[in-house]
Design an enzyme around this catalytic site. Structure first.
Site, PDB file in Angstrom:
ATOM      1  N   HIS A   1      -5.778  -9.291   2.122  1.00 50.51           N
ATOM      2  CA  HIS A   1      -5.819  -7.853   2.390  1.00 50.51           C
ATOM      3  C   HIS A   1      -4.519  -7.214   1.936  1.00 50.51           C
ATOM      4  CE1 HIS A   1      -4.269 -10.050   5.853  1.00 50.51           C
ATOM      5  NE2 HIS A   1      -3.455  -9.027   6.063  1.00 50.51           N
TER       6      HIS A   1
ATOM      7  N   ARG B   1      -8.158   1.259   9.591  1.00 48.85           N
ATOM      8  CA  ARG B   1      -6.805   1.411  10.145  1.00 48.85           C
ATOM      9  C   ARG B   1      -6.371   0.132  10.862  1.00 48.85           C
ATOM     10  NH1 ARG B   1      -5.380   6.476   9.012  1.00 48.85           N
ATOM     11  NH2 ARG B   1      -7.162   7.880   8.761  1.00 48.85           N
TER      12      ARG B   1
HETATM   13  P1  AMP Z   1      -1.142 -10.000   7.911  1.00 50.28           P
HETATM   14  O1  AMP Z   1       0.028 -10.362   8.771  1.00 50.28           O
HETATM   15  O2  AMP Z   1      -0.759  -9.530   6.534  1.00 50.28           O
HETATM   16  O3  AMP Z   1      -2.187 -11.084   7.891  1.00 50.28           O
HETATM   17  O4  AMP Z   1      -1.786  -8.733   8.582  1.00 50.28           O
HETATM   18  C1  AMP Z   1      -2.835  -8.789   9.512  1.00 50.28           C
HETATM   19  C2  AMP Z   1      -2.956  -7.411  10.113  1.00 50.28           C
HETATM   20  O5  AMP Z   1      -4.226  -7.313  10.725  1.00 50.28           O
HETATM   21  C3  AMP Z   1      -1.911  -7.087  11.175  1.00 50.28           C
HETATM   22  O6  AMP Z   1      -1.147  -5.951  10.745  1.00 50.28           O
HETATM   23  C4  AMP Z   1      -2.744  -6.793  12.412  1.00 50.28           C
HETATM   24  O7  AMP Z   1      -2.212  -5.743  13.187  1.00 50.28           O
HETATM   25  C5  AMP Z   1      -4.093  -6.430  11.815  1.00 50.28           C
HETATM   26  N1  AMP Z   1      -5.247  -6.640  12.683  1.00 50.28           N
HETATM   27  C6  AMP Z   1      -5.509  -7.722  13.442  1.00 50.28           C
HETATM   28  N2  AMP Z   1      -6.681  -7.566  14.082  1.00 50.28           N
HETATM   29  C7  AMP Z   1      -7.167  -6.357  13.718  1.00 50.28           C
HETATM   30  C8  AMP Z   1      -8.344  -5.608  14.043  1.00 50.28           C
HETATM   31  N3  AMP Z   1      -9.266  -6.080  14.900  1.00 50.28           N
HETATM   32  N4  AMP Z   1      -8.501  -4.379  13.488  1.00 50.28           N
HETATM   33  C9  AMP Z   1      -7.575  -3.880  12.648  1.00 50.28           C
HETATM   34  N5  AMP Z   1      -6.457  -4.541  12.293  1.00 50.28           N
HETATM   35  C10 AMP Z   1      -6.247  -5.753  12.829  1.00 50.28           C
END
Ligand code: AMP
Length: 116
Positions: free
Chosen positions: A101, A30
């Site tokens: 991702h 999540r």
């Molecule tokens: P992006 O902007 O596509 O690189 O998405 C990165 C995502 O990773 C964001 O939606 C963040 O909220 C999420 N994120 C960052 N750190 C964590 C973490 N420790 N656990 C889960 N999600 C995370």
């Protein structure tokens, strides 16, 4: 050796996360800052930095992102209403974590794809 990505640390259980799915090629957990009732990140275990770095040898893992997404969406109960899958690439794509991702978002109407 290159430093481990944040998501590799999560996959290796060095950082806690709410893991919802795992197989030989991908893991899913999540999002820490959910943008919808369901917001799950599906991540290849291989730390490919961006979509621009994928190669043919990654096709099995990349295909698995979709089969895992469909499976997780059914488990989350959001399949029949629908959902959105997003992969951001680099700065203009809004990518923050440089370990490729897929975002799985759903649980409410998500509106237009892009704000204008
Ligand atoms: P992006 O902007 O596509 O690189 O998405 C990165 C995502 O990773 C964001 O939606 C963040 O909220 C999420 N994120 C960052 N750190 C964590 C973490 N420790 N656990 C889960 N999600 C995370």
């Amino acid at each position: 050796m290159a430093e481990e990505t944040l998501f590799t640390k999560i996959i290796n259980k060095e950082i806690p996360a709410d893991m919802v799915y795992e197989d030989d090629l991908v893991a899913a957990f999540r999002d820490i800052n959910p943008q919808a009732p369901t917001h799950i990140l599906i991540v290849p275990k291989k730390p490919i930095p961006t979509v621009d770095d994928v190669s043919e040898e990654d096709e099995a893992a990349l295909g698995r992102l979709f089969t895992a997404a469909a499976k997780i969406a059914r488990r989350e109960g959001i399949s029949s209403n629908g959902y959105r899958l997003i992969i951001n690439c680099r700065e203009h794509g809004g990518q923050e974590v440089y370990h490729l991702h897929m975002h799985l978002l759903g649980g409410r109407p998500l509106g237009r794809m892009l704000s204008r």
